[in-house]
Design a protein around this motif. Structure first.
Motif, PDB file in Angstrom:
ATOM      1  N   VAL A 166      47.732  -8.742  21.935  1.00  0.00           N
ATOM      2  CA  VAL A 166      47.332  -7.407  21.485  1.00  0.00           C
ATOM      3  C   VAL A 166      48.512  -6.443  21.356  1.00  0.00           C
ATOM      4  CG1 VAL A 166      46.906  -6.372  23.754  1.00  0.00           C
ATOM      5  CG2 VAL A 166      45.530  -5.642  21.812  1.00  0.00           C
ATOM      6  N   LEU A 167      49.621  -6.713  22.043  1.00  0.00           N
ATOM      7  CA  LEU A 167      50.732  -5.764  22.053  1.00  0.00           C
ATOM      8  C   LEU A 167      51.317  -5.458  20.664  1.00  0.00           C
ATOM      9  CD1 LEU A 167      52.760  -6.494  25.317  1.00  0.00           C
ATOM     10  CD2 LEU A 167      51.512  -4.418  24.698  1.00  0.00           C
ATOM     11  N   PRO A 168      51.592  -6.448  19.816  1.00  0.00           N
ATOM     12  CA  PRO A 168      52.146  -6.111  18.493  1.00  0.00           C
ATOM     13  C   PRO A 168      51.225  -5.208  17.677  1.00  0.00           C
ATOM     14  CG  PRO A 168      52.400  -8.449  18.957  1.00  0.00           C
ATOM     15  CD  PRO A 168      51.508  -7.900  20.013  1.00  0.00           C
ATOM     16  N   ARG A 169      49.931  -5.436  17.763  1.00  0.00           N
ATOM     17  CA  ARG A 169      48.975  -4.617  17.028  1.00  0.00           C
ATOM     18  C   ARG A 169      48.886  -3.224  17.616  1.00  0.00           C
ATOM     19  NH1 ARG A 169      48.479  -9.580  17.442  1.00  0.00           N
ATOM     20  NH2 ARG A 169      47.858 -10.907  15.704  1.00  0.00           N
ATOM     21  N   THR A 170      49.050  -3.146  18.929  1.00  0.00           N
ATOM     22  CA  THR A 170      49.068  -1.844  19.579  1.00  0.00           C
ATOM     23  C   THR A 170      50.297  -1.057  19.145  1.00  0.00           C
ATOM     24  OG1 THR A 170      47.948  -2.798  21.504  1.00  0.00           O
ATOM     25  CG2 THR A 170      49.014  -0.665  21.811  1.00  0.00           C
ATOM     26  N   TRP A 171      51.414  -1.744  18.991  1.00  0.00           N
ATOM     27  CA  TRP A 171      52.639  -1.092  18.551  1.00  0.00           C
ATOM     28  C   TRP A 171      52.471  -0.508  17.147  1.00  0.00           C
ATOM     29  CZ3 TRP A 171      56.843   1.268  19.689  1.00  0.00           C
ATOM     30  CH2 TRP A 171      57.835   1.442  18.737  1.00  0.00           C
ATOM     31  N   VAL A 172      51.787  -1.236  16.265  1.00  0.00           N
ATOM     32  CA  VAL A 172      51.545  -0.751  14.904  1.00  0.00           C
ATOM     33  C   VAL A 172      50.719   0.532  14.946  1.00  0.00           C
ATOM     34  CG1 VAL A 172      50.380  -1.245  12.721  1.00  0.00           C
ATOM     35  CG2 VAL A 172      51.756  -3.011  13.827  1.00  0.00           C
ATOM     36  N   LEU A 173      49.685   0.550  15.780  1.00  0.00           N
ATOM     37  CA  LEU A 173      48.851   1.740  15.906  1.00  0.00           C
ATOM     38  C   LEU A 173      49.655   2.917  16.447  1.00  0.00           C
ATOM     39  CD1 LEU A 173      46.063   3.088  15.787  1.00  0.00           C
ATOM     40  CD2 LEU A 173      45.644   2.229  18.109  1.00  0.00           C
ATOM     41  N   LEU A 174      50.487   2.672  17.475  1.00  0.00           N
ATOM     42  CA  LEU A 174      51.302   3.739  18.053  1.00  0.00           C
ATOM     43  C   LEU A 174      52.326   4.249  17.043  1.00  0.00           C
ATOM     44  CD1 LEU A 174      51.962   5.409  20.567  1.00  0.00           C
ATOM     45  CD2 LEU A 174      53.546   3.596  21.270  1.00  0.00           C
ATOM     46  N   ARG A 175      52.904   3.343  16.277  1.00  0.00           N
ATOM     47  CA  ARG A 175      53.883   3.735  15.254  1.00  0.00           C
ATOM     48  C   ARG A 175      53.240   4.626  14.197  1.00  0.00           C
ATOM     49  NH1 ARG A 175      55.180  -0.909  11.282  1.00  0.00           N
ATOM     50  NH2 ARG A 175      53.119  -0.184  10.628  1.00  0.00           N
ATOM     51  N   ASP A 176      52.037   4.248  13.749  1.00  0.00           N
ATOM     52  CA  ASP A 176      51.351   5.033  12.718  1.00  0.00           C
ATOM     53  C   ASP A 176      50.957   6.414  13.228  1.00  0.00           C
ATOM     54  OD1 ASP A 176      51.632   2.890  11.040  1.00  0.00           O
ATOM     55  OD2 ASP A 176      49.565   2.176  11.265  1.00  0.00           O
ATOM     56  N   THR A 177      50.465   6.491  14.459  1.00  0.00           N
ATOM     57  CA  THR A 177      50.078   7.790  15.009  1.00  0.00           C
ATOM     58  C   THR A 177      51.301   8.670  15.229  1.00  0.00           C
ATOM     59  OG1 THR A 177      50.077   6.853  17.261  1.00  0.00           O
ATOM     60  CG2 THR A 177      47.976   6.928  16.104  1.00  0.00           C
ATOM     61  N   ALA A 178      52.415   8.064  15.685  1.00  0.00           N
ATOM     62  CA  ALA A 178      53.636   8.842  15.886  1.00  0.00           C
ATOM     63  C   ALA A 178      54.140   9.405  14.561  1.00  0.00           C
ATOM     64  CB  ALA A 178      54.713   7.966  16.534  1.00  0.00           C
ATOM     65  N   ASN A 179      54.010   8.635  13.489  1.00  0.00           N
ATOM     66  CA  ASN A 179      54.454   9.107  12.177  1.00  0.00           C
ATOM     67  C   ASN A 179      53.647  10.324  11.732  1.00  0.00           C
ATOM     68  OD1 ASN A 179      56.077   8.659   9.669  1.00  0.00           O
ATOM     69  ND2 ASN A 179      54.044   8.386   8.771  1.00  0.00           N
ATOM     70  N   VAL A 180      52.334  10.323  12.021  1.00  0.00           N
ATOM     71  CA  VAL A 180      51.496  11.470  11.666  1.00  0.00           C
ATOM     72  C   VAL A 180      51.878  12.679  12.512  1.00  0.00           C
ATOM     73  CG1 VAL A 180      49.146  12.382  11.618  1.00  0.00           C
ATOM     74  CG2 VAL A 180      49.581  10.037  10.888  1.00  0.00           C
ATOM     75  N   LEU A 181      52.069  12.470  13.814  1.00  0.00           N
ATOM     76  CA  LEU A 181      52.410  13.575  14.708  1.00  0.00           C
ATOM     77  C   LEU A 181      53.763  14.186  14.357  1.00  0.00           C
ATOM     78  CD1 LEU A 181      51.183  12.129  18.130  1.00  0.00           C
ATOM     79  CD2 LEU A 181      50.123  13.953  16.779  1.00  0.00           C
ATOM     80  N   LEU A 182      54.683  13.362  13.856  1.00  0.00           N
ATOM     81  CA  LEU A 182      56.002  13.846  13.445  1.00  0.00           C
ATOM     82  C   LEU A 182      55.990  14.366  12.003  1.00  0.00           C
ATOM     83  CD1 LEU A 182      58.246  11.050  15.008  1.00  0.00           C
ATOM     84  CD2 LEU A 182      58.029  13.415  15.791  1.00  0.00           C
ATOM     85  N   GLU A 183      54.805  14.370  11.397  1.00  0.00           N
ATOM     86  CA  GLU A 183      54.637  14.820  10.018  1.00  0.00           C
ATOM     87  C   GLU A 183      55.541  14.045   9.060  1.00  0.00           C
ATOM     88  OE1 GLU A 183      54.925  19.075   9.808  1.00  0.00           O
ATOM     89  OE2 GLU A 183      53.019  19.351  10.837  1.00  0.00           O
ATOM     90  N   GLY A 184      55.622  12.736   9.292  1.00  0.00           N
ATOM     91  CA  GLY A 184      56.381  11.867   8.412  1.00  0.00           C
ATOM     92  C   GLY A 184      55.620  11.588   7.120  1.00  0.00           C
ATOM     93  N   VAL A 185      56.318  11.021   6.157  1.00  0.00           N
ATOM     94  CA  VAL A 185      55.688  10.664   4.881  1.00  0.00           C
ATOM     95  C   VAL A 185      54.672   9.557   5.131  1.00  0.00           C
ATOM     96  CG1 VAL A 185      56.073   9.762   2.566  1.00  0.00           C
ATOM     97  CG2 VAL A 185      57.757  11.301   3.606  1.00  0.00           C
ATOM     98  N   PRO A 186      53.434   9.723   4.701  1.00  0.00           N
ATOM     99  CA  PRO A 186      52.407   8.695   4.934  1.00  0.00           C
ATOM    100  C   PRO A 186      52.796   7.354   4.332  1.00  0.00           C
ATOM    101  CG  PRO A 186      51.407  10.749   4.205  1.00  0.00           C
ATOM    102  CD  PRO A 186      52.887  10.906   4.025  1.00  0.00           C
ATOM    103  N   GLY A 187      52.332   6.291   4.966  1.00  0.00           N
ATOM    104  CA  GLY A 187      52.620   4.949   4.476  1.00  0.00           C
ATOM    105  C   GLY A 187      52.095   4.750   3.066  1.00  0.00           C
ATOM    106  N   GLY A 188      52.834   4.016   2.266  1.00  0.00           N
ATOM    107  CA  GLY A 188      52.422   3.751   0.893  1.00  0.00           C
ATOM    108  C   GLY A 188      52.977   4.738  -0.112  1.00  0.00           C
ATOM    109  N   ILE A 189      53.567   5.835   0.373  1.00  0.00           N
ATOM    110  CA  ILE A 189      54.149   6.827  -0.534  1.00  0.00           C
ATOM    111  C   ILE A 189      55.676   6.801  -0.411  1.00  0.00           C
ATOM    112  CG2 ILE A 189      54.411   9.293  -1.013  1.00  0.00           C
ATOM    113  CD1 ILE A 189      51.555   9.710  -0.360  1.00  0.00           C
ATOM    114  N   LYS A 190      56.350   6.658  -1.542  1.00  0.00           N
ATOM    115  CA  LYS A 190      57.805   6.687  -1.576  1.00  0.00           C
ATOM    116  C   LYS A 190      58.251   8.036  -2.120  1.00  0.00           C
ATOM    117  CE  LYS A 190      58.202   1.688  -2.224  1.00  0.00           C
ATOM    118  NZ  LYS A 190      58.721   0.583  -3.093  1.00  0.00           N
ATOM    119  N   LEU A 191      58.915   8.810  -1.265  1.00  0.00           N
ATOM    120  CA  LEU A 191      59.275  10.175  -1.649  1.00  0.00           C
ATOM    121  C   LEU A 191      60.170  10.232  -2.888  1.00  0.00           C
ATOM    122  CD1 LEU A 191      58.489  12.922  -0.535  1.00  0.00           C
ATOM    123  CD2 LEU A 191      60.685  13.001   0.656  1.00  0.00           C
TER     124      LEU A 191
END
Length: 305
Positions: A198-223
């Motif tokens: 479960v750890l690798p999948r948990t890391w993906v979830l944590l990475r995605d939430t951290a990106n939102v909290l840091l107001e990063g560019v959403p996945g799938g969009i290339k600036l």
């Protein structure tokens, strides 16, 4: 210098994918089984069952928080929280990911101790409890399946239930191995395997939430691609101060300063930019500021060093 707020869509419920009734049923099933599995772990002296119960506990927490996210996420914006409570979902998902990491560390420590000092395990009881858990997980997964792609928080709950389903299969296999071979060390090995699964999948979830909290560019969009699309539109001489971010898992926001070409109509340019952002990148919420070339240079020099 002119400002405009454009949106390619209309107001909508940002937690529409999270079905409260389905979450409620999944929570009731999971909580009931959690109690049974904890009792079974101690009665049958199984670390694998205890590991699976720990993950089941995070399932319960995920489901509870998902329900709360629906309730708070639908609250309207006010004078203190102008964006409302949409980010509660992201905070909840991050909390779930961190909780899973803590559980994994605990299981690893306990497994090492069990490997050093093996203990007897009642394999028959393990099989019965794990088989019930497998049925509960499959039902819960079915209930959560419809909302997992629309809500990051529901996706986190679905992910944990899915991991527990794999864990139940592992416990059954381990119990059968112990029953027919007598190898009690299989129990802590299965427990570790569940954690590592479960750890690798948990890391993906944590990475995605951290990106939102840091107001990063959403996945799938290339600036760079987005910037080039705006710059190539008729009437656009340039674009700067471009920002793209998400408030929750199902919305994308954008702000940009667009420099007008000579003779360009500001209203037409703003509508064209908003339409392009919506159709090509799925961005329904945007704020477009149009300005002449002289205004852009002065603004960029004094306000955005």
């Amino acid at each position: 210098m002119m400002h405009d707020h454009a949106a390619g869509g209309h107001a909508h419920d940002h937690t529409a994918g999270a079905n409260a009734r389905m979450l409620g049923w999944a929570l009731a099933l999971t909580t009931t089984y959690l109690v049974a599995e904890v009792v079974g772990a101690f009665v049958f002296n199984s670390l694998a069952l205890l590991s699976d119960a720990a993950h089941m506990l995070t399932d319960v927490a995920a489901l509870v928080i998902a329900l709360l996210a629906i309730r708070f996420g639908q609250k309207p914006a006010d004078d203190k929280r102008t964006f409302g409570y949409k980010r509660f979902e992201i905070l909840a998902a991050a909390f779930n990911a961190l909780l899973l990491f803590e559980v994994a560390i605990y299981v690893l420590i306990e497994a090492v101790q069990r490997l050093r000092e093996p203990e007897s395990v009642q394999s028959t009881g393990m099989v019965i409890v794990a088989a019930i858990g497998l049925a509960v997980n499959l039902i819960s997964m079915k209930l959560l399946m419809s909302g997992r792609d629309a809500s990051m928080n529901v996706k986190g709950a679905y992910l944990e239930v899915w991991a527990d389903m794999i864990g139940s299969v592992g416990v059954i296999a381990g119990a059968l191995a112990i029953r027919f071979t007598g190898w009690t060390w299989v129990d802590p090995i299965v427990a570790v395997g569940i954690g590592l699964w479960v750890l690798p999948r948990t890391w993906v979830l944590l990475r995605d939430t951290a990106n939102v909290l840091l107001e990063g560019v959403p996945g799938g969009i290339k600036l760079p691609e987005l910037r080039a699309s705006i710059a190539g539109l008729p009437g656009v001489a340039g674009v700067h101060d471009l920002h793209v971010w998400s408030m929750a898992s199902d919305d994308i926001n954008c702000t940009a300063h667009v420099t007008l070409a000579d003779g360009a109509d500001p209203d037409a340019v703003r509508k064209t930019v908003a339409g392009t952002l919506d159709s090509r990148f799925g961005i329904e919420h945007c704020t477009i500021q149009t300005e002449g070339a002289a205004d852009a240079c002065e603004d960029h020099h004094h306000l955005h060093p």
